[in-house]
Design an enzyme around this catalytic site. Structure first.
Site, PDB file in Angstrom:
ATOM      1  N   ARG A   6      35.815  39.584  35.486  1.00 24.71           N
ATOM      2  CA  ARG A   6      36.634  40.803  35.422  1.00 24.71           C
ATOM      3  C   ARG A   6      37.683  40.583  34.322  1.00 24.71           C
ATOM      4  NH1 ARG A   6      36.535  43.968  40.499  1.00 24.71           N
ATOM      5  NH2 ARG A   6      35.129  42.937  41.996  1.00 24.71           N
TER       6      ARG A   6
ATOM      7  N   HIS B  90      41.764  42.354  30.833  1.00 22.46           N
ATOM      8  CA  HIS B  90      42.411  43.660  31.018  1.00 22.46           C
ATOM      9  C   HIS B  90      43.926  43.575  30.857  1.00 22.46           C
ATOM     10  CE1 HIS B  90      38.822  44.577  33.896  1.00 22.46           C
ATOM     11  NE2 HIS B  90      38.465  44.630  32.634  1.00 22.46           N
TER      12      HIS B  90
ATOM     13  N   LYS C  15      51.830  39.974  36.239  1.00 26.92           N
ATOM     14  CA  LYS C  15      50.996  39.731  37.422  1.00 26.92           C
ATOM     15  C   LYS C  15      51.247  38.338  37.971  1.00 26.92           C
ATOM     16  CE  LYS C  15      47.477  42.634  35.350  1.00 26.92           C
ATOM     17  NZ  LYS C  15      46.256  42.655  34.514  1.00 26.92           N
TER      18      LYS C  15
ATOM     19  N   TYR D  21      46.555  39.790  43.910  1.00 27.05           N
ATOM     20  CA  TYR D  21      47.612  39.710  42.908  1.00 27.05           C
ATOM     21  C   TYR D  21      48.616  40.842  43.035  1.00 27.05           C
ATOM     22  CZ  TYR D  21      44.268  42.623  40.230  1.00 27.05           C
ATOM     23  OH  TYR D  21      43.367  43.585  39.815  1.00 27.05           O
TER      24      TYR D  21
ATOM     25  N   GLU E 271      45.184  51.658  30.610  1.00 21.13           N
ATOM     26  CA  GLU E 271      44.343  50.461  30.677  1.00 21.13           C
ATOM     27  C   GLU E 271      43.660  50.175  29.340  1.00 21.13           C
ATOM     28  OE1 GLU E 271      41.549  51.192  34.034  1.00 21.13           O
ATOM     29  OE2 GLU E 271      42.140  49.199  34.626  1.00 21.13           O
TER      30      GLU E 271
ATOM     31  N   LYS F  28      32.137  49.119  32.225  1.00 21.96           N
ATOM     32  CA  LYS F  28      33.329  49.304  31.371  1.00 21.96           C
ATOM     33  C   LYS F  28      33.574  48.056  30.526  1.00 21.96           C
ATOM     34  CE  LYS F  28      37.362  48.750  33.295  1.00 21.96           C
ATOM     35  NZ  LYS F  28      38.624  48.897  34.082  1.00 21.96           N
ATOM     36  N   ASP F  29      33.476  46.904  31.127  1.00 17.23           N
ATOM     37  CA  ASP F  29      33.809  45.657  30.416  1.00 17.23           C
ATOM     38  C   ASP F  29      32.791  45.303  29.350  1.00 17.23           C
ATOM     39  OD1 ASP F  29      35.497  43.939  33.178  1.00 17.23           O
ATOM     40  OD2 ASP F  29      36.224  45.323  31.639  1.00 17.23           O
TER      41      ASP F  29
HETATM   42  C1  LIG Z   1      43.005  47.815  38.660  1.00 16.98           C
HETATM   43  C2  LIG Z   1      42.903  48.990  39.576  1.00 16.98           C
HETATM   44  C3  LIG Z   1      41.710  49.665  39.754  1.00 16.98           C
HETATM   45  N1  LIG Z   1      41.655  50.745  40.591  1.00 16.98           N
HETATM   46  C4  LIG Z   1      40.364  51.414  40.772  1.00 16.98           C
HETATM   47  C5  LIG Z   1      39.716  51.901  39.492  1.00 16.98           C
HETATM   48  C6  LIG Z   1      38.243  51.729  39.761  1.00 16.98           C
HETATM   49  O1  LIG Z   1      37.726  52.899  40.387  1.00 16.98           O
HETATM   50  C7  LIG Z   1      38.150  50.576  40.757  1.00 16.98           C
HETATM   51  C8  LIG Z   1      37.739  49.259  40.124  1.00 16.98           C
HETATM   52  O2  LIG Z   1      38.581  49.060  39.002  1.00 16.98           O
HETATM   53  P1  LIG Z   1      38.209  47.973  37.921  1.00 16.98           P
HETATM   54  O3  LIG Z   1      36.715  47.938  37.713  1.00 16.98           O
HETATM   55  O4  LIG Z   1      39.084  48.221  36.705  1.00 16.98           O
HETATM   56  O5  LIG Z   1      38.646  46.624  38.633  1.00 16.98           O
HETATM   57  P2  LIG Z   1      38.788  45.186  37.943  1.00 16.98           P
HETATM   58  O6  LIG Z   1      37.679  44.997  36.951  1.00 16.98           O
HETATM   59  O7  LIG Z   1      38.948  44.210  39.023  1.00 16.98           O
HETATM   60  O8  LIG Z   1      40.140  45.314  37.132  1.00 16.98           O
HETATM   61  C9  LIG Z   1      41.151  44.324  37.220  1.00 16.98           C
HETATM   62  O9  LIG Z   1      40.686  43.227  36.520  1.00 16.98           O
HETATM   63  C10 LIG Z   1      41.601  42.268  36.061  1.00 16.98           C
HETATM   64  C11 LIG Z   1      41.328  40.966  36.753  1.00 16.98           C
HETATM   65  C12 LIG Z   1      43.014  42.621  36.072  1.00 16.98           C
HETATM   66  O10 LIG Z   1      43.879  41.777  35.849  1.00 16.98           O
HETATM   67  C13 LIG Z   1      43.429  44.009  36.271  1.00 16.98           C
HETATM   68  O11 LIG Z   1      44.439  44.055  37.261  1.00 16.98           O
HETATM   69  C14 LIG Z   1      42.388  44.965  36.637  1.00 16.98           C
HETATM   70  O12 LIG Z   1      42.038  45.636  35.436  1.00 16.98           O
HETATM   71  O13 LIG Z   1      39.475  50.438  41.311  1.00 16.98           O
HETATM   72  C15 LIG Z   1      42.757  51.202  41.280  1.00 16.98           C
HETATM   73  O14 LIG Z   1      42.689  52.173  42.033  1.00 16.98           O
HETATM   74  N2  LIG Z   1      43.957  50.556  41.102  1.00 16.98           N
HETATM   75  C16 LIG Z   1      44.072  49.460  40.284  1.00 16.98           C
HETATM   76  O15 LIG Z   1      45.200  48.901  40.176  1.00 16.98           O
END
Ligand SMILES: Cc1cn([C@H]2C[C@H](O)[C@@H](COP(=O)(O)OP(=O)(O)O[C@H]3O[C@H](C)C(=O)[C@H](O)[C@H]3O)O2)c(=O)[nH]c1=O
Length: 183
Positions: free
Chosen positions: A60, A63, A73, A133, A144, A170-171
């Site tokens: 992940r 970001h 964080k 976190y 983002e 996305k990534d």
């Molecule tokens: C980050 C976040 C996401 N979401 C929702 C948005 C998406 O529908 C779903 C998954 O989000 P995402 O795929 O961006 O999750 P990660 O890939 O774990 O993102 C995180 O990954 C790295 C490790 C980071 O440090 C960031 O805090 C954060 O970007 O949760 C929310 O509702 N609130 C939030 O604060």
């Protein structure tokens, strides 16, 4: 609580004091007074707690959120183990573009403090990992940004080959470091 410097001065490793006994253990995962005194040296307010679960190989990141929603964080792993990375994106920093990597695990109970101005990501090393976190700013999807995990300017050594990495859709389309919005 022990605070350990990293090669990027503002990024700190935190080792909480763990009280073990024949029942298990107790530790203060976060204490505002101690954290402000020993880590940031200033008032530090968290506004959101996050929790994610990942299977082995999930990466992940990298970001971050841009101003005015930039997030600092405080991260830890409470189930399994991850390789956690912070990348300096501060244009005035002597360590711009440099990265710090550390294994965080339920076993070592270590935490990493990542100030604003850094991209963050982690690679899941165990079969599953649960990652908690705290952030100093709320989630703002419009703010983002993402940088490619394998960007060859930052050149992070994740310790695995491409084939073992599981990314979100996305990534897969994150920016290069050279094309990224910096601080
Ligand atoms: C980050 C976040 C996401 N979401 C929702 C948005 C998406 O529908 C779903 C998954 O989000 P995402 O795929 O961006 O999750 P990660 O890939 O774990 O993102 C995180 O990954 C790295 C490790 C980071 O440090 C960031 O805090 C954060 O970007 O949760 C929310 O509702 N609130 C939030 O604060």
């Amino acid at each position: 609580m022990k605070v350990i410097d990293t090669k990027i001065p503002d990024v700190k490793i935190i080792e909480p004091q763990v009280f073990g006994d024949d029942r298990g253990f107790f530790m203060e995962a976060w204490n505002q007074n101690r954290f402000e005194e020993l880590v940031t040296g200033k008032p530090t307010q968290f506004v959101q707690d996050n929790h994610s679960k990942s299977i082995k190989g999930v990466l992940r990141g990298l970001h971050y959120q841009v101003a005015p929603f930039a997030q600092a964080k405080l991260v830890r792993c409470v189930v399994g183990e991850v390789f956690d990375v912070a990348v300096d994106l501060r244009t005035t920093s002597p360590t711009l573009g440099q990265w710090v990597g550390i294994k965080l695990s339920a076993e070592n109970k270590r935490q990493l403090w990542i100030p604003e101005g850094f991209a963050h990501g982690f690679l899941t090393l165990s079969d599953t990992a649960e990652f908690l976190y705290k952030t100093t700013e709320f989630y703002s999807s419009n703010s983002e940004r993402g940088i490619k995990w394998d960007d060859n300017t930052i050149n992070i050594d994740w310790g695995v080959g491409d084939s073992e990495i599981v990314l979100s859709e996305k990534d897969k389309f994150n920016s290069s470091f050279n094309g990224a919005e910096l601080f």
